[in-house]
Design an enzyme around this catalytic site. Structure first.
Site, PDB file in Angstrom:
ATOM      1  N   HIS A   1      -5.910   2.385   1.004  1.00  0.00           N
ATOM      2  CA  HIS A   1      -5.062   3.565   1.612  1.00  0.00           C
ATOM      3  C   HIS A   1      -5.960   4.370   2.955  1.00  0.00           C
ATOM      4  O   HIS A   1      -5.337   4.722   3.711  1.00  0.00           O
ATOM      5  CB  HIS A   1      -5.161   4.678   0.611  1.00  0.00           C
ATOM      6  CG  HIS A   1      -4.628   4.189  -0.784  1.00  0.00           C
ATOM      7  ND1 HIS A   1      -3.471   3.322  -0.697  1.00  0.00           N
ATOM      8  CD2 HIS A   1      -4.498   4.747  -1.875  1.00  0.00           C
ATOM      9  CE1 HIS A   1      -3.231   3.205  -1.822  1.00  0.00           C
ATOM     10  NE2 HIS A   1      -3.773   4.077  -2.669  1.00  0.00           N
TER      11      HIS A   1
ATOM     12  N   ASP B   1       0.815  -1.235   0.050  1.00  0.00           N
ATOM     13  CA  ASP B   1       0.067   0.102  -0.075  1.00  0.00           C
ATOM     14  C   ASP B   1       0.982   1.059  -0.058  1.00  0.00           C
ATOM     15  O   ASP B   1       1.632   1.445   1.043  1.00  0.00           O
ATOM     16  CB  ASP B   1      -0.849   0.094   1.277  1.00  0.00           C
ATOM     17  CG  ASP B   1      -1.670   1.075   1.170  1.00  0.00           C
ATOM     18  OD1 ASP B   1      -1.684   2.442   0.777  1.00  0.00           O
ATOM     19  OD2 ASP B   1      -3.149   1.017   1.454  1.00  0.00           O
ATOM     20  N   HIS B   2       1.065   1.724  -1.129  1.00  0.00           N
ATOM     21  CA  HIS B   2       2.198   2.856  -1.206  1.00  0.00           C
ATOM     22  C   HIS B   2       1.906   4.011  -0.310  1.00  0.00           C
ATOM     23  O   HIS B   2       2.745   4.676   0.106  1.00  0.00           O
ATOM     24  CB  HIS B   2       2.288   3.227  -2.713  1.00  0.00           C
ATOM     25  CG  HIS B   2       1.291   4.159  -3.289  1.00  0.00           C
ATOM     26  ND1 HIS B   2       0.165   4.000  -3.731  1.00  0.00           N
ATOM     27  CD2 HIS B   2       1.307   5.617  -3.226  1.00  0.00           C
ATOM     28  CE1 HIS B   2      -0.466   5.009  -4.103  1.00  0.00           C
ATOM     29  NE2 HIS B   2       0.380   6.086  -3.864  1.00  0.00           N
TER      30      HIS B   2
HETATM   31  C1  BG6 Z   1      -3.517   4.737  -6.260  1.00  0.00           C
HETATM   32  C2  BG6 Z   1      -4.954   4.557  -7.071  1.00  0.00           C
HETATM   33  O1  BG6 Z   1      -3.422   3.605  -5.543  1.00  0.00           O
HETATM   34  O2  BG6 Z   1      -3.505   5.880  -5.798  1.00  0.00           O
HETATM   35  C3  BG6 Z   1      -5.121   6.010  -7.787  1.00  0.00           C
HETATM   36  O3  BG6 Z   1      -5.243   3.457  -7.578  1.00  0.00           O
HETATM   37  C4  BG6 Z   1      -5.089   7.346  -6.888  1.00  0.00           C
HETATM   38  O4  BG6 Z   1      -6.568   6.073  -8.630  1.00  0.00           O
HETATM   39  C5  BG6 Z   1      -3.629   6.958  -6.408  1.00  0.00           C
HETATM   40  O5  BG6 Z   1      -5.114   8.179  -8.132  1.00  0.00           O
HETATM   41  C6  BG6 Z   1      -3.184   8.161  -5.483  1.00  0.00           C
HETATM   42  O6  BG6 Z   1      -1.976   8.110  -4.918  1.00  0.00           O
HETATM   43  P1  BG6 Z   1      -1.179   9.354  -4.613  1.00  0.00           P
HETATM   44  O7  BG6 Z   1       0.075   8.884  -4.110  1.00  0.00           O
HETATM   45  O8  BG6 Z   1      -1.152  10.486  -5.897  1.00  0.00           O
HETATM   46  O9  BG6 Z   1      -1.969  10.129  -3.613  1.00  0.00           O
END
Ligand code: BG6
Length: 520
Positions: free
Chosen positions: A270, A207-208
């Site tokens: 997230h 989960d980044h």
């Molecule tokens: C991803 C989703 O996990 O996270 C995308 O699949 C979303 O839809 C993105 O835009 C948002 O990530 P960040 O790091 O730009 O907030």
């Protein structure tokens, strides 16, 4: 930290930040991968080009990837090793560091169908060559950067080809991108497929958001300080608001998004991950299992909305329609490429959750996410109870927002404490002021989230990855809502692009006598 007062309607005046002093090294400079073959499935795809290769180039620049790390790409697109190396170089703007040049020059590529045993036979030969020539020592990290439907079949094929069981002291790990399943049942099925090849300790679910610097700072904020802990409970906290707002629409990802929607794309992973880190009990140690134990306990304390009436009252979905300004007119979701013109997929979700444990019972947790909202902003805000005697400041303080502690995950990463302060002058007027900490005050740069997850997977630190029980519990929270929405009933509420979602979301929180921190 420094304070600044704010005029009504104006932006908060941010005080000068004290330069943060840190004796820590940049997180990446003192961490190096062991020898390893990093195998990317989906090597010719978008995620690899946009996120993985640039992150690898930066890691190479920090010296985190010694010469015994070899990159192996696997995908259907036919390519030679040299063509793959070229593609890697082209994914990174400008000249990469010398180690990146070496890493790409030594990269290997296997093309073939993911369900063809010959692909895995060839991969096995290439990996044996890497062990012999490059010293990768039998260590492998498989990165699944393919469409999710291929995760299970690739794992099963790796198992059948004898490529998932480490020999001797070596390690083999599987890094899986989200989404992990589409609901609890399919997540369990995927787990069963992965388990035919790997044991849980080998599986690293990404989960980044957990790798974002400010999300990790939640741990420092809560557990490296003693001033916050006493107020981190229902005695002081009135409500918690978590916002993940994006200005972008679905763009070219309409086809993917049609099967996902905001609940599966953002809330199930997230939002619930950030929520659990923010509200969990202190772990007994910073060992990965201790932290993940506390997160899953918190997720178990969130009462799933089961009754239809309860879901209708506490969960709102929405979908963006055409909106913006005449100069910047944005298409509606149903006009995006790859989207069904009658689609009922949600691009917005707002929910009121309750955490039923000793610390948080009675404190509503409002979560909200959406595409095409007016601002790109991710934050976790804790609003505190109002003072018992506002009449002390007649006519000046009733309309004030409550005091709040706000963790700005992005952009403008940092932390704010909002409180009431007297406006200078003869009259006794109170306005909201803010003490701010900004990450810019550190000299060190934050590593990109993908740099961190890749390096953690190579090193074998599972702290920032999601455990199977967390995944199952998160689905348990969102599944009933998804089923209720899928059952039809009311049409999906619509909101114009560049607004804060449908009016139903405002009504959800207004019913409790509160309002969203950001609204029209
Ligand atoms: C991803 C989703 O996990 O996270 C995308 O699949 C979303 O839809 C993105 O835009 C948002 O990530 P960040 O790091 O730009 O907030």
């Amino acid at each position: 930290m420094a304070a600044g007062a704010r005029a009504p309607g104006s932006k908060p005046v941010r005080g000068r930040s004290i330069r943060a002093s840190s004796r820590c090294m940049n997180a990446t400079t003192d961490r190096r991968s062991p020898p390893c073959a990093l195998v990317i499935f989906g090597a010719s795809g978008d995620l690899t080009a946009r996120k993985l290769l640039p992150a690898l180039a930066r890691l190479a620049g920090y010296g985190a990837l010694p010469t015994e790390v070899t990159l192996v790409g696997v995908a259907r697109t036919p390519m030679t090793d040299d063509e793959f190396a070229d593609r890697c170089r082209r994914s990174v703007s400008g000249d990469g560091p010398p180690r990146w040049e070496d890493l790409t020059a030594a990269a290997r590529y296997v093309s073939g169908d993911y369900d063809d045993p010959a692909t895995y036979q060839r991969l096995s030969e290439v990996l044996a060559e890497c062990d012999q020539r490059n010293g990768t020592a039998g260590n492998r990290v498989y990165y699944f950067a393919t469409p999710p439907r291929l995760f299970g079949p690739i794992a099963v094929s790796l198992g059948k080809a004898g490529l998932s069981v480490p020999a001797g002291d070596s390690f083999i790990r599987a890094v899986i991108e989200k989404p992990f399943g589409w609901d609890e049942t399919s997540a369990r099925e995927l787990y069963a497929e992965l388990s035919s090849a790997f044991v849980e300790d080998q599986i690293f679910r990404i989960d980044h958001y957990l790798a974002k610097e400010t999300v990790q700072n939640l741990l420092a904020l809560r557990f490296a300080n003693s001033i916050f802990e006493p107020i981190w409970n229902r005695t002081w906290v009135d409500n918690v608001q978590i916002t993940v707002a994006e200005t972008l629409g679905v763009g070219e990802r309409g086809g993917f998004y049609e099967t996902t929607g905001a609940m599966r794309d953002i809330v199930q992973n997230h939002v619930l991950q950030v929520l659990s880190l923010f509200l969990m009990e202190p772990p007994t140690s910073f060992h990965s299992e201790a932290i993940r134990d506390e997160k899953v306990k918190l997720l178990r304390a969130i009462r799933p909305l089961d009754e239809e009436a309860e879901i209708a009252a506490n969960a709102v979905r929405g979908q963006y329609t055409r909106g913006g300004t005449r100069e910047d007119l944005m298409p509606g979701y149903r006009d995006e490429p790859g989207v069904d013109p009658l689609s009922a997929t949600e691009t917005f979700v707002a929910m009121r959750l309750e955490v039923q444990n000793w610390r948080w019972t009675g404190v509503p947790v409002y979560v909200r996410t959406g595409k095409r909202l007016p601002a790109r902003l991710t934050e976790v805000a804790m609003q505190f109870h109002r003072p018992p005697q506002l009449p002390l400041f007649p006519g000046t303080a009733e309309g004030l927002e409550p005091d709040a502690l706000i963790v700005r995950v992005q952009p403008d990463e940092g932390l704010s404490l909002r409180f009431g302060a007297k406006v200078p002058g003869h009259a006794f007027r109170v306005q909201k002021a803010s003490m701010d900490f900004s990450y810019e005050s550190f000299e060190e740069q934050s590593p990109d989230a993908y740099e961190r997850v890749i390096l953690d997977a190579l090193i074998g630190d599972p702290t920032l990855f999601i455990r199977a029980d967390e995944v199952a519990r998160s689905w348990r929270i969102v599944d009933p809502v998804m089923q209720y929405w899928a059952g039809g009933g009311r049409p999906i509420p619509l909101y114009q692009a560049a607004t804060w979602g449908p009016s139903e979301a405002d009504a959800l929180i207004a019913r409790d006598g509160r309002r969203w921190r950001h609204s029209a």
